[in-house]
Motif scaffolding. Structure first.
Motif, PDB file in Angstrom:
ATOM      1  N   ASP A  14       2.611  10.323 -14.968  1.00 51.55           N
ATOM      2  CA  ASP A  14       3.515   9.202 -15.235  1.00 51.55           C
ATOM      3  C   ASP A  14       4.373   8.888 -14.014  1.00 51.55           C
ATOM      4  O   ASP A  14       4.505   7.723 -13.615  1.00 51.55           O
ATOM      5  CB  ASP A  14       4.429   9.501 -16.432  1.00 51.55           C
ATOM      6  CG  ASP A  14       3.673   9.517 -17.755  1.00 51.55           C
ATOM      7  OD1 ASP A  14       2.537   8.993 -17.808  1.00 51.55           O
ATOM      8  OD2 ASP A  14       4.220  10.065 -18.730  1.00 51.55           O
ATOM      9  N   LYS A  15       4.933   9.920 -13.405  1.00 51.41           N
ATOM     10  CA  LYS A  15       5.839   9.716 -12.274  1.00 51.41           C
ATOM     11  C   LYS A  15       5.093   9.231 -11.028  1.00 51.41           C
ATOM     12  O   LYS A  15       5.541   8.309 -10.349  1.00 51.41           O
ATOM     13  CB  LYS A  15       6.621  10.991 -11.981  1.00 51.41           C
ATOM     14  CG  LYS A  15       7.640  11.299 -13.067  1.00 51.41           C
ATOM     15  CD  LYS A  15       8.493  12.489 -12.717  1.00 51.41           C
ATOM     16  CE  LYS A  15       9.441  12.852 -13.830  1.00 51.41           C
ATOM     17  NZ  LYS A  15      10.488  11.902 -14.100  1.00 51.41           N
ATOM     18  N   ILE A  16       3.954   9.830 -10.734  1.00 51.18           N
ATOM     19  CA  ILE A  16       3.229   9.442  -9.519  1.00 51.18           C
ATOM     20  C   ILE A  16       2.595   8.058  -9.696  1.00 51.18           C
ATOM     21  O   ILE A  16       2.492   7.287  -8.739  1.00 51.18           O
ATOM     22  CB  ILE A  16       2.190  10.512  -9.088  1.00 51.18           C
ATOM     23  CG1 ILE A  16       1.833  10.365  -7.601  1.00 51.18           C
ATOM     24  CG2 ILE A  16       0.946  10.479  -9.924  1.00 51.18           C
ATOM     25  CD1 ILE A  16       2.893  10.741  -6.647  1.00 51.18           C
ATOM     26  N   THR A  17       2.215   7.713 -10.914  1.00 54.93           N
ATOM     27  CA  THR A  17       1.690   6.376 -11.175  1.00 54.93           C
ATOM     28  C   THR A  17       2.790   5.337 -10.993  1.00 54.93           C
ATOM     29  O   THR A  17       2.557   4.266 -10.417  1.00 54.93           O
ATOM     30  CB  THR A  17       1.076   6.297 -12.588  1.00 54.93           C
ATOM     31  OG1 THR A  17       0.015   7.254 -12.675  1.00 54.93           O
ATOM     32  CG2 THR A  17       0.520   4.912 -12.868  1.00 54.93           C
ATOM     33  N   LYS A  22       5.035   1.000  -7.551  1.00 59.13           N
ATOM     34  CA  LYS A  22       6.229   0.406  -6.938  1.00 59.13           C
ATOM     35  C   LYS A  22       6.095   0.165  -5.447  1.00 59.13           C
ATOM     36  O   LYS A  22       6.656  -0.781  -4.921  1.00 59.13           O
ATOM     37  CB  LYS A  22       7.447   1.320  -7.163  1.00 59.13           C
ATOM     38  CG  LYS A  22       8.012   1.244  -8.548  1.00 59.13           C
ATOM     39  CD  LYS A  22       9.227   2.139  -8.662  1.00 59.13           C
ATOM     40  CE  LYS A  22       9.721   2.180 -10.095  1.00 59.13           C
ATOM     41  NZ  LYS A  22      10.810   3.130 -10.266  1.00 59.13           N
ATOM     42  N   VAL A  23       5.381   1.038  -4.750  1.00 61.00           N
ATOM     43  CA  VAL A  23       5.348   0.927  -3.291  1.00 61.00           C
ATOM     44  C   VAL A  23       4.498  -0.257  -2.853  1.00 61.00           C
ATOM     45  O   VAL A  23       3.521  -0.621  -3.508  1.00 61.00           O
ATOM     46  CB  VAL A  23       4.846   2.230  -2.611  1.00 61.00           C
ATOM     47  CG1 VAL A  23       5.776   3.384  -2.891  1.00 61.00           C
ATOM     48  CG2 VAL A  23       3.430   2.563  -3.010  1.00 61.00           C
ATOM     49  N   LYS A  24       4.907  -0.854  -1.760  1.00 57.67           N
ATOM     50  CA  LYS A  24       4.189  -2.013  -1.233  1.00 57.67           C
ATOM     51  C   LYS A  24       3.128  -1.616  -0.200  1.00 57.67           C
ATOM     52  O   LYS A  24       2.133  -2.292  -0.041  1.00 57.67           O
ATOM     53  CB  LYS A  24       5.184  -2.991  -0.614  1.00 57.67           C
ATOM     54  CG  LYS A  24       6.131  -3.597  -1.643  1.00 57.67           C
ATOM     55  CD  LYS A  24       6.982  -4.672  -1.017  1.00 57.67           C
ATOM     56  CE  LYS A  24       8.072  -5.207  -1.869  1.00 57.67           C
ATOM     57  NZ  LYS A  24       7.917  -5.421  -3.229  1.00 57.67           N
ATOM     58  N   SER A  25       3.334  -0.522   0.483  1.00 58.88           N
ATOM     59  CA  SER A  25       2.411  -0.074   1.518  1.00 58.88           C
ATOM     60  C   SER A  25       1.078   0.367   0.906  1.00 58.88           C
ATOM     61  O   SER A  25       1.039   1.212   0.003  1.00 58.88           O
ATOM     62  CB  SER A  25       3.030   1.100   2.291  1.00 58.88           C
ATOM     63  OG  SER A  25       2.041   1.780   3.014  1.00 58.88           O
ATOM     64  N   ILE A  31      -2.141   7.235  -0.962  1.00 54.32           N
ATOM     65  CA  ILE A  31      -1.695   8.625  -1.028  1.00 54.32           C
ATOM     66  C   ILE A  31      -1.239   8.975  -2.443  1.00 54.32           C
ATOM     67  O   ILE A  31      -1.552  10.060  -2.962  1.00 54.32           O
ATOM     68  CB  ILE A  31      -0.598   8.899   0.019  1.00 54.32           C
ATOM     69  CG1 ILE A  31      -1.213   8.824   1.430  1.00 54.32           C
ATOM     70  CG2 ILE A  31       0.072  10.252  -0.218  1.00 54.32           C
ATOM     71  CD1 ILE A  31      -0.204   8.789   2.554  1.00 54.32           C
ATOM     72  N   ALA A  32      -0.531   8.069  -3.090  1.00 50.82           N
ATOM     73  CA  ALA A  32      -0.106   8.305  -4.476  1.00 50.82           C
ATOM     74  C   ALA A  32      -1.327   8.440  -5.387  1.00 50.82           C
ATOM     75  O   ALA A  32      -1.362   9.304  -6.270  1.00 50.82           O
ATOM     76  CB  ALA A  32       0.811   7.187  -4.946  1.00 50.82           C
ATOM     77  N   GLU A  33      -2.324   7.611  -5.156  1.00 52.09           N
ATOM     78  CA  GLU A  33      -3.549   7.675  -5.963  1.00 52.09           C
ATOM     79  C   GLU A  33      -4.257   9.008  -5.730  1.00 52.09           C
ATOM     80  O   GLU A  33      -4.750   9.634  -6.673  1.00 52.09           O
ATOM     81  CB  GLU A  33      -4.461   6.496  -5.614  1.00 52.09           C
ATOM     82  CG  GLU A  33      -5.608   6.306  -6.546  1.00 52.09           C
ATOM     83  CD  GLU A  33      -5.222   5.839  -7.940  1.00 52.09           C
ATOM     84  OE1 GLU A  33      -6.142   5.691  -8.755  1.00 52.09           O
ATOM     85  OE2 GLU A  33      -4.022   5.636  -8.253  1.00 52.09           O
ATOM     86  N   ILE A  52     -12.134   8.424  -8.696  1.00 49.17           N
ATOM     87  CA  ILE A  52     -11.002   7.946  -7.897  1.00 49.17           C
ATOM     88  C   ILE A  52     -11.141   8.403  -6.451  1.00 49.17           C
ATOM     89  O   ILE A  52     -10.928   7.619  -5.516  1.00 49.17           O
ATOM     90  CB  ILE A  52      -9.667   8.432  -8.499  1.00 49.17           C
ATOM     91  CG1 ILE A  52      -9.421   7.740  -9.841  1.00 49.17           C
ATOM     92  CG2 ILE A  52      -8.506   8.178  -7.536  1.00 49.17           C
ATOM     93  CD1 ILE A  52      -8.284   8.342 -10.651  1.00 49.17           C
ATOM     94  N   LEU A  53     -11.514   9.657  -6.247  1.00 52.32           N
ATOM     95  CA  LEU A  53     -11.647  10.192  -4.890  1.00 52.32           C
ATOM     96  C   LEU A  53     -12.730   9.451  -4.109  1.00 52.32           C
ATOM     97  O   LEU A  53     -12.566   9.195  -2.915  1.00 52.32           O
ATOM     98  CB  LEU A  53     -11.928  11.692  -4.943  1.00 52.32           C
ATOM     99  CG  LEU A  53     -10.740  12.540  -5.401  1.00 52.32           C
ATOM    100  CD1 LEU A  53     -11.193  13.933  -5.825  1.00 52.32           C
ATOM    101  CD2 LEU A  53      -9.678  12.611  -4.321  1.00 52.32           C
TER     102      LEU A  53
END
Length: 171
Positions: A14-17, A22-25, A31-33, A52-53
């Motif tokens: 939940d948090k990393i998603t 939110k990030v634009k970069s 990296i979050a994915e 995903i990888l």
């Protein structure tokens, strides 16, 4: 990161998603994915993590440390899916990249685990593996590694049982 260590995978996802969204970069989103796949692996959702990888490859190829983590995680997920051929091919294709990070303190434990998988599942090296797993258990006390080592020990024991059964049927 403490959420991963505590095996709170859903909360971590939940948090990393939320961070990813939110990030634009595009690099930070990738990296979050990539970080999401660590939780998916913890949840034993190996096929989803692999998907995903694989999709991340073109987005992280030019970031060597991120690409290394992607490949490392992909190899480990292939092992859990028992796709040893894919794991071995990727491992061999990644040796030069992995070689740059194998002694890095942050990744050393992961490479210890990966090398045990490779020796046991791909290279058929069973001699001394039980002892190496015990040594690795001491070096890697984290819960996730202990579960991985238990999996490897089960795999090793299963191989011994199969060998004994084959020997009995040959007599």
């Amino acid at each position: 990161m403490p959420l991963l260590a505590e095996a709170k995978y859903d909360e971590y996802l939940d948090k990393i998603t939320a961070i990813r969204d939110k990030v634009k970069s595009k690099h930070l989103r990738a990296i979050a994915e990539l970080n999401r796949t660590a939780a998916l692996t913890g949840k034993k959702e190996y096929a989803t993590a692999v998907e995903i990888l694989r999709e991340l490859e073109p987005r992280v190829k030019k970031m060597p440390s991120v690409e290394m983590v992607r490949r490392l995680n992909l190899c480990l997920n292939y092992f859990y899916l028992k796709d040893y051929e894919e794991a071995e091919t990727l491992y061999k294709d990644s040796e030069a990249l992995f070689g740059k990070y194998k002694e890095n303190a942050f990744y050393k434990k992961n490479f210890t685990l990966l090398d045990l998988f490779m020796d046991l599942c791909c290279f058929g090296k069973k001699e001394g593996v039980a002892e190496r797993i015990q040594e690795a258990r001491k070096l890697c006390p984290e819960k996730q590694f202990q579960e991985d080592f238990a999996y490897l020990e089960e795999f090793l024991e299963e191989g011994k049982r199969n060998l004994q059964e084959d020997t009995k049927s040959d007599v």
